[in-house]
Design a protein around this motif. Structure first.
Motif, PDB file in Angstrom:
ATOM      1  N   ILE A 177       0.811  -1.232   0.000  1.00 38.44           N
ATOM      2  CA  ILE A 177       0.000   0.000   0.000  1.00 38.44           C
ATOM      3  C   ILE A 177       0.838   1.273   0.000  1.00 38.44           C
ATOM      4  O   ILE A 177       0.510   2.239  -0.675  1.00 38.44           O
ATOM      5  CB  ILE A 177      -1.021  -0.012   1.157  1.00 38.44           C
ATOM      6  N   VAL A 178       1.967   1.272   0.709  1.00 40.80           N
ATOM      7  CA  VAL A 178       2.792   2.484   0.782  1.00 40.80           C
ATOM      8  C   VAL A 178       3.385   2.804  -0.590  1.00 40.80           C
ATOM      9  O   VAL A 178       3.289   3.938  -1.084  1.00 40.80           O
ATOM     10  CB  VAL A 178       3.907   2.332   1.846  1.00 40.80           C
ATOM     11  N   LEU A 179       3.983   1.799  -1.231  1.00 41.56           N
ATOM     12  CA  LEU A 179       4.625   2.020  -2.533  1.00 41.56           C
ATOM     13  C   LEU A 179       3.584   2.343  -3.605  1.00 41.56           C
ATOM     14  O   LEU A 179       3.814   3.175  -4.481  1.00 41.56           O
ATOM     15  CB  LEU A 179       5.437   0.790  -2.948  1.00 41.56           C
ATOM     16  N   TRP A 180       2.428   1.672  -3.519  1.00 41.76           N
ATOM     17  CA  TRP A 180       1.342   1.916  -4.481  1.00 41.76           C
ATOM     18  C   TRP A 180       0.855   3.360  -4.389  1.00 41.76           C
ATOM     19  O   TRP A 180       0.736   4.068  -5.397  1.00 41.76           O
ATOM     20  CB  TRP A 180       0.195   0.928  -4.219  1.00 41.76           C
ATOM     21  N   ALA A 181       0.601   3.814  -3.156  1.00 44.13           N
ATOM     22  CA  ALA A 181       0.093   5.177  -2.963  1.00 44.13           C
ATOM     23  C   ALA A 181       1.125   6.208  -3.411  1.00 44.13           C
ATOM     24  O   ALA A 181       0.791   7.176  -4.117  1.00 44.13           O
ATOM     25  CB  ALA A 181      -0.273   5.396  -1.496  1.00 44.13           C
ATOM     26  N   LYS A 182       2.368   5.993  -3.048  1.00 43.70           N
ATOM     27  CA  LYS A 182       3.440   6.933  -3.414  1.00 43.70           C
ATOM     28  C   LYS A 182       3.564   7.039  -4.941  1.00 43.70           C
ATOM     29  O   LYS A 182       3.603   8.133  -5.506  1.00 43.70           O
ATOM     30  CB  LYS A 182       4.766   6.476  -2.802  1.00 43.70           C
ATOM     31  N   ALA A 183       3.598   5.875  -5.615  1.00 41.97           N
ATOM     32  CA  ALA A 183       3.774   5.864  -7.079  1.00 41.97           C
ATOM     33  C   ALA A 183       2.601   6.552  -7.773  1.00 41.97           C
ATOM     34  O   ALA A 183       2.790   7.352  -8.699  1.00 41.97           O
ATOM     35  CB  ALA A 183       3.920   4.427  -7.580  1.00 41.97           C
ATOM     36  N   ALA A 184       1.381   6.256  -7.314  1.00 39.07           N
ATOM     37  CA  ALA A 184       0.200   6.849  -7.958  1.00 39.07           C
ATOM     38  C   ALA A 184       0.169   8.365  -7.767  1.00 39.07           C
ATOM     39  O   ALA A 184      -0.076   9.120  -8.715  1.00 39.07           O
ATOM     40  CB  ALA A 184      -1.067   6.217  -7.400  1.00 39.07           C
ATOM     41  N   LEU A 185       0.438   8.817  -6.550  1.00 37.78           N
ATOM     42  CA  LEU A 185       0.368  10.255  -6.266  1.00 37.78           C
ATOM     43  C   LEU A 185       1.496  11.024  -6.961  1.00 37.78           C
ATOM     44  O   LEU A 185       1.321  12.177  -7.350  1.00 37.78           O
ATOM     45  CB  LEU A 185       0.389  10.508  -4.752  1.00 37.78           C
ATOM     46  N   GLU A 186       2.647  10.374  -7.128  1.00 34.29           N
ATOM     47  CA  GLU A 186       3.746  11.024  -7.871  1.00 34.29           C
ATOM     48  C   GLU A 186       3.369  11.246  -9.337  1.00 34.29           C
ATOM     49  O   GLU A 186       3.829  12.199  -9.960  1.00 34.29           O
ATOM     50  CB  GLU A 186       5.020  10.170  -7.777  1.00 34.29           C
ATOM     51  N   LYS A 187       2.516  10.354  -9.862  1.00 31.79           N
ATOM     52  CA  LYS A 187       2.057  10.507 -11.265  1.00 31.79           C
ATOM     53  C   LYS A 187       0.815  11.384 -11.340  1.00 31.79           C
ATOM     54  O   LYS A 187       0.210  11.523 -12.406  1.00 31.79           O
ATOM     55  CB  LYS A 187       1.711   9.128 -11.849  1.00 31.79           C
ATOM     56  N   ALA A 188       0.380  11.916 -10.200  1.00 28.26           N
ATOM     57  CA  ALA A 188      -0.853  12.699 -10.124  1.00 28.26           C
ATOM     58  C   ALA A 188      -2.057  11.892 -10.617  1.00 28.26           C
ATOM     59  O   ALA A 188      -2.943  12.406 -11.293  1.00 28.26           O
ATOM     60  CB  ALA A 188      -0.721  14.014 -10.901  1.00 28.26           C
ATOM     61  N   SER A 189      -2.063  10.586 -10.280  1.00 31.38           N
ATOM     62  CA  SER A 189      -3.199   9.722 -10.638  1.00 31.38           C
ATOM     63  C   SER A 189      -4.186   9.710  -9.474  1.00 31.38           C
ATOM     64  O   SER A 189      -3.798   9.461  -8.335  1.00 31.38           O
ATOM     65  CB  SER A 189      -2.737   8.281 -10.868  1.00 31.38           C
ATOM     66  N   PRO A 190      -5.461   9.932  -9.744  1.00 30.05           N
ATOM     67  CA  PRO A 190      -6.454   9.842  -8.670  1.00 30.05           C
ATOM     68  C   PRO A 190      -6.526   8.408  -8.133  1.00 30.05           C
ATOM     69  O   PRO A 190      -6.468   7.453  -8.912  1.00 30.05           O
ATOM     70  CB  PRO A 190      -7.775  10.227  -9.354  1.00 30.05           C
ATOM     71  N   ILE A 191      -6.615   8.255  -6.811  1.00 31.05           N
ATOM     72  CA  ILE A 191      -6.729   6.913  -6.224  1.00 31.05           C
ATOM     73  C   ILE A 191      -7.907   6.853  -5.259  1.00 31.05           C
ATOM     74  O   ILE A 191      -8.179   7.812  -4.546  1.00 31.05           O
ATOM     75  CB  ILE A 191      -5.428   6.463  -5.494  1.00 31.05           C
ATOM     76  N   ASN A 192      -8.592   5.713  -5.287  1.00 30.03           N
ATOM     77  CA  ASN A 192      -9.681   5.452  -4.345  1.00 30.03           C
ATOM     78  C   ASN A 192      -9.120   4.753  -3.116  1.00 30.03           C
ATOM     79  O   ASN A 192      -8.433   3.740  -3.248  1.00 30.03           O
ATOM     80  CB  ASN A 192     -10.743   4.565  -4.989  1.00 30.03           C
ATOM     81  N   VAL A 193      -9.404   5.288  -1.954  1.00 29.75           N
ATOM     82  CA  VAL A 193      -8.850   4.737  -0.714  1.00 29.75           C
ATOM     83  C   VAL A 193      -9.977   4.587   0.309  1.00 29.75           C
ATOM     84  O   VAL A 193     -10.753   5.534   0.516  1.00 29.75           O
ATOM     85  CB  VAL A 193      -7.755   5.677  -0.149  1.00 29.75           C
ATOM     86  N   VAL A 194     -10.053   3.419   0.946  1.00 24.02           N
ATOM     87  CA  VAL A 194     -11.146   3.207   1.913  1.00 24.02           C
ATOM     88  C   VAL A 194     -10.874   3.972   3.217  1.00 24.02           C
ATOM     89  O   VAL A 194      -9.746   4.048   3.678  1.00 24.02           O
ATOM     90  CB  VAL A 194     -11.379   1.702   2.215  1.00 24.02           C
ATOM     91  N   ASN A 195     -11.961   4.518   3.767  1.00 22.22           N
ATOM     92  CA  ASN A 195     -11.824   5.306   5.005  1.00 22.22           C
ATOM     93  C   ASN A 195     -12.510   4.618   6.184  1.00 22.22           C
ATOM     94  O   ASN A 195     -12.650   5.208   7.250  1.00 22.22           O
ATOM     95  CB  ASN A 195     -12.376   6.718   4.803  1.00 22.22           C
ATOM     96  N   ASP A 196     -12.940   3.355   5.991  1.00 19.99           N
ATOM     97  CA  ASP A 196     -13.655   2.667   7.067  1.00 19.99           C
ATOM     98  C   ASP A 196     -12.972   1.356   7.475  1.00 19.99           C
ATOM     99  O   ASP A 196     -13.604   0.444   7.983  1.00 19.99           O
ATOM    100  CB  ASP A 196     -15.111   2.413   6.660  1.00 19.99           C
ATOM    101  N   GLN A 197     -11.672   1.282   7.226  1.00 23.21           N
ATOM    102  CA  GLN A 197     -10.870   0.158   7.736  1.00 23.21           C
ATOM    103  C   GLN A 197      -9.683   0.746   8.497  1.00 23.21           C
ATOM    104  O   GLN A 197      -9.025   1.650   8.001  1.00 23.21           O
ATOM    105  CB  GLN A 197     -10.350  -0.735   6.602  1.00 23.21           C
TER     106      GLN A 197
END
Length: 300
Positions: A177-197
């Motif tokens: 999850i850490v590497l996935w989020a970092k890579a996506a945000l560096e590319k300015a790609s929108p990501i869906n992330v759960v807020n209830d876990q």
């Protein structure tokens, strides 16, 4: 010096155990996995090809190397894949444990088995080791079945349950999850992330250290091993964004239900770490310290 044999050594945790042993000594190491050794450094330990689904090969390799402890990291951990292919999940997560147990019992070898927070239903985390299990997915169920096998055996065992492991492996074949989020945000790609876990993410180096401490202290029973910081998945991704100064506006918070995943996830897990801290001397990094470890590794 104790001899340890690691299953699944090409995976993230297996690589971190290898890295630690090469840096610190402490034990004699035999690593095993299916196929060739993917760890870049080949000296300072021994490697054997071993498929945990092949009982004859498992027995032969363990008899050849005669370890004091086996650290069993190999498993099918993709939660939706376990739901979709229960037979394969059973073979990898339950049958392999039965194979290892029979050899470990016979040869009086300590078995250190990796388990998961997904043995719990997530209704009232953080959990203690003695809390009742109640998995909501087949992955969690397979891990409970393995734990029951181990607890009913005559083997010397330690079960290390862990949560949401993150870190950098050498071939980067699998993300987390850490590497996935970092890579996506560096590319300015929108990501869906759960807020209830809610989870307590675990640095792979900390989990590797816990495995070695369990060997050195001849640990028995169940131990909860994770980071100490309790957060929602959305908070986790925001912390990653903050650490690398990335734009929050690409983080889209959603509910778990809207994902329509094949397997259900527990809502709130997390662990009480007192037993591991007291018995093993376990001392995890904070989440921010863990991100610093990753940053240093990326910088080489």
């Amino acid at each position: 010096m104790k001899r340890i044999l690691v299953t699944g050594s090409n995976g993230l945790l297996g690589q971190k155990i290898t890295e630690k042993v090469l840096a610190e000594g402490r034990v004699k190491l035999i690593t095993t996995s299916v196929g060739a050794n993917r760890y870049p450094v080949k000296a300072g330990y021994e490697y054997a090809e071993m498929d945990i689904l092949n009982p004859e090969q498992v027995k032969a390799v363990i008899e050849k190397y005669r370890p004091d402890s086996v650290i069993h990291t190999a498993a099918l951990t993709n939660v939706d894949a376990c739901e979709a292919n229960k037979d394969l999940c059973n073979r990898l997560n339950v049958d392999s444990v039965a194979t290892l147990l029979s050899v470990c019992e016979e040869k009086n070898i300590q078995l250190i088995h990796l388990s998961t927070d997904f043995v719990f239903d997530g209704k009232n985390g953080p959990y203690r080791e003695e809390d009742a299990v109640n998995p909501v997915s087949y992955y969690g169920e397979s891990k409970v079945m393995a734990e029951v096998l181990i607890r009913n055996s005559k083997a010397n065992y330690a079960i290390l349950r862990t949560i949401l492991v993150y870190g950098i492996s050498h071939d980067m074949s699998r993300s987390n999850i850490v590497l996935w989020a970092k890579a996506a945000l560096e590319k300015a790609s929108p990501i869906n992330v759960v807020n209830d876990q809610w989870r307590m993410p675990t640095l792979a180096e900390d989990l590797a250290e816990a495995c070695l401490l369990a060997v050195e202290r001849d640990a028995r029973g169940i131990y909860h091993i994770s980071g100490e910081d309790y957060m929602s998945i959305a908070d986790l991704v925001r912390k990653v964004a903050d650490y690398w100064k990335l734009d929050h506006s690409f983080i889209n918070e959603i509910s778990s239900a809207s994902l329509n995943q094949p397997a259900k996830r527990p809502e709130k897990t997390g662990f009480v770490l007192d037993k591991a801290i007291k018995d093993l001397g376990y001392n995890p990094h904070s989440f921010e310290e863990g991100l610093l470890v990753l940053e240093q590794q990326m910088a080489g």
